[in-house]
Enzyme design. Structure first.
Site, short mmCIF file in Angstrom:
data_model
loop_
_atom_site.label_atom_id
_atom_site.label_comp_id
_atom_site.label_asym_id
_atom_site.label_seq_id
_atom_site.Cartn_x
_atom_site.Cartn_y
_atom_site.Cartn_z
N ASP A 1 0.82 -1.20 0.00
CA ASP A 1 0.00 0.00 0.00
C ASP A 1 0.87 1.27 0.00
OD1 ASP A 1 -2.32 1.45 0.01
OD2 ASP A 1 -2.67 1.27 2.16
N ASN B 1 1.50 3.36 -2.97
CA ASN B 1 2.08 3.80 -4.24
C ASN B 1 1.55 5.16 -4.68
OD1 ASN B 1 3.69 1.50 -4.63
ND2 ASN B 1 2.01 0.39 -5.62
N GLY B 2 0.23 5.33 -4.61
CA GLY B 2 -0.38 6.59 -5.05
C GLY B 2 0.04 7.77 -4.20
N ASN C 1 -10.32 -2.91 -7.05
CA ASN C 1 -9.48 -2.02 -7.85
C ASN C 1 -10.02 -1.81 -9.27
OD1 ASN C 1 -6.30 -3.11 -6.39
ND2 ASN C 1 -7.67 -1.43 -5.82
N ARG D 1 -11.30 1.67 -10.11
CA ARG D 1 -10.42 2.82 -10.24
C ARG D 1 -10.55 3.44 -11.64
NH1 ARG D 1 -4.73 1.72 -6.98
NH2 ARG D 1 -5.69 1.44 -4.93
N GLU E 1 0.51 -13.38 12.35
CA GLU E 1 0.98 -12.20 13.07
C GLU E 1 0.84 -11.00 12.12
OE1 GLU E 1 1.92 -12.17 16.29
OE2 GLU E 1 1.36 -14.29 16.31
#
Length: 249
Positions: A20, A22-23, A68, A71, A207
């Site tokens: 998560d 990149n934008g 996605n 988008r 975890e």
């Protein structure tokens, strides 16, 4: 001593990563979101190398979710073009390191060219066993669970299985990840602390590790830091610490 040198033998067997940021990374640089995805693909290369280097057997990357598809069209087209480019670029390295490429999700919904390239690379690397690199493409965990229920229901209808014989193992056999172990460590970059419909069944006892680092800035050192954190945790799987201590080695 480097972070890598501090690691012990307890390397997570299956690591999942929600890549998560990149934008947001691109916007901070003053560029369009696509620029962030391009730099994020370079991070994938580095993290795959680092994971292979320390002995991770399964690495699953959340590359493109079912959501996605909502988008902007230009961003989706850019992502599909980048997928093809990345697959062609990484194939020689996959051969060299004997890494098997796998994909989960509704990959048939991908455009023709990315789908064809993906299948080609998967076929060429299917016999490798150093590590399985899985791309979650057009993937959604809820959709995965719905499909597994539909498949089981169809078998019940055909008298291939009885309802009272449905166990966790039977459900697992009908998941995309039926040939992989459950996730040991789930990493999410960018500071967000949610699962976003990723491997909901498979992370039941994983975890969780959240880092504020945006994906294009995520390095092998950040990965090793996550592993060190993992190695300091006590995985009880519902038992008490005393029970684990009393268990025979």
């Amino acid at each position: 001593m480097s972070l890598k040198e501090q690691l012990n033998a307890n390397i997570p067997q299956h690591v999942g990563i929600i890549m998560d940021g990149n934008g947001r990374w691109a916007k901070k640089q003053g560029f369009m979101r696509v620029f962030g995805h391009e730099n994020g693909s370079s991070t994938v290369t580095k993290i795959v190398d680092a994971a292979v280097d320390v002995g991770v057997k399964y690495l699953t990357l959340y590359a493109f979710s079912t959501e996605n598809w909502n988008r902007p069209k230009y961003e989706i087209e850019a992502l599909m073009t980048l997928l093809v480019k990345s697959l062609k670029r990484e194939l020689p390295k996959l051969h060299k390191e004997k890494v098997r490429l796998h994909a989960i999700g509704n990959i048939e919904s991908l455009p023709k060219k990315p789908y064809k390239e993906l299948k080609s690379v998967m076929d060429q690397t299917k016999d490798y066993d150093t590590m399985t690199l899985t791309l979650a493409l057009s993937y959604g965990a809820r959709e995965e669970l719905v499909k597994s229920v539909q498949q089981i229901a169809d078998k019940i209808k055909k008298d291939l299985i009885s309802p009272h014989l449905i166990t966790e193992d039977v459900i697992k056999e009908h998941l995309y990840t039926h040939d992989m172990p459950d996730v040991d460590l789930l990493i999410r970059t960018s500071g967000e602390q949610r699962i976003s419909n990723f491997l909901l069944w498979q992370i039941a006892y994983a975890e969780l590790y959240f880092t504020p680092v945006l994906w294009p800035d995520f390095t092998s050192e950040h990965l090793y830091k996550a592993f060190l954190d993992y190695q300091q945790r006590e995985r009880r799987f519902g038992k008490t610490s005393e029970q684990l201590q009393d268990s025979p080695i």
